[in-house]
Design an enzyme around this catalytic site. Structure first.
Site, mmCIF file in Angstrom:
data_model
loop_
_atom_site.group_PDB
_atom_site.id
_atom_site.type_symbol
_atom_site.label_atom_id
_atom_site.label_comp_id
_atom_site.label_asym_id
_atom_site.label_seq_id
_atom_site.Cartn_x
_atom_site.Cartn_y
_atom_site.Cartn_z
ATOM 1 N N VAL A 1 0.878 -1.172 0.000
ATOM 2 C CA VAL A 1 0.000 0.000 0.000
ATOM 3 C C VAL A 1 0.914 1.219 0.000
ATOM 4 O O VAL A 1 1.786 1.350 0.866
ATOM 5 C CB VAL A 1 -0.918 0.020 1.240
ATOM 6 C CG1 VAL A 1 -1.727 1.309 1.296
ATOM 7 C CG2 VAL A 1 -1.840 -1.198 1.230
ATOM 8 N N HIS A 2 0.737 2.089 -1.007
ATOM 9 C CA HIS A 2 1.572 3.285 -1.137
ATOM 10 C C HIS A 2 0.674 4.500 -0.989
ATOM 11 O O HIS A 2 -0.221 4.726 -1.807
ATOM 12 C CB HIS A 2 2.277 3.279 -2.495
ATOM 13 C CG HIS A 2 3.529 4.085 -2.507
ATOM 14 N ND1 HIS A 2 3.526 5.454 -2.530
ATOM 15 C CD2 HIS A 2 4.825 3.709 -2.483
ATOM 16 C CE1 HIS A 2 4.778 5.896 -2.535
ATOM 17 N NE2 HIS A 2 5.586 4.846 -2.504
ATOM 18 N N LEU A 3 0.874 5.286 0.064
ATOM 19 C CA LEU A 3 0.012 6.432 0.356
ATOM 20 C C LEU A 3 0.464 7.653 -0.435
ATOM 21 O O LEU A 3 1.325 8.419 -0.002
ATOM 22 C CB LEU A 3 0.023 6.726 1.859
ATOM 23 C CG LEU A 3 -0.418 5.551 2.743
ATOM 24 C CD1 LEU A 3 -0.217 5.881 4.210
ATOM 25 C CD2 LEU A 3 -1.859 5.178 2.456
#
Length: 150
Positions: free
Chosen positions: A72-74
């Site tokens: 998961v890349h914010l």
């Protein structure tokens, strides 16, 4: 057995091809889908039950007991924010449950800093054919199933 992968953030589902970063848009890291988050300070949730194997203020990987890793890349290029505006709630090596808050952040602040707040959710080390139920749009709630890893 199929692994449900839940959305880490609330927002609008966006095809990975529309993520403004070629590494994600061309699925170089792996297949998946992105979520354009709704605004305001919020928690990014774990997409699966597992162990936090990689943890940065702006990104994390949770690996299941079977070895399935979900990245998961914010936001895009948010590494340049050097952790500013991101609050970690877990440590690397910690066991987590799907839907558990891992990082607090503010997509509006990311956009105000000049970065895209879009959140790629990527299945690592697998072919796209292993994923099913990938939505091609619409709104999703944090913790709602995003796709299945078969």
């Amino acid at each position: 057995m199929s692994l449900p992968v839940v959305s880490p953030v609330p927002g609008r589902v966006t095809p990975m091809a529309e993520v403004p970063d070629p590494v994600f848009a061309q699925s170089m890291v792996g297949p998946g889908v992105a979520v354009l988050p709704s605004g305001g300070r919020q928690d990014a949730l774990s997409p699966v039950d597992g162990t936090v194997v990689t943890l940065h203020p702006h990104a994390f990987v949770v690996a299941t007991g079977a070895g399935q890793g979900v990245l998961v890349h914010l936001g895009i290029d948010t590494v340049k924010q050097k952790g500013e505006g991101f609050t970690l709630h877990v440590v690397k090596g910690e066991s987590v449950r799907a839907g558990q808050p891992l990082i607090s952040w503010d997509p509006d602040a990311v956009a105000a800093a000049g970065y895209s707040p879009v959140v790629p959710v990527v299945a690592l080390d697998v072919e796209a054919t292993a994923l099913s139920g990938l939505p091609d749009g619409g709104d999703i709630a944090a913790g709602e199933q995003l796709f299945s890893w078969d």
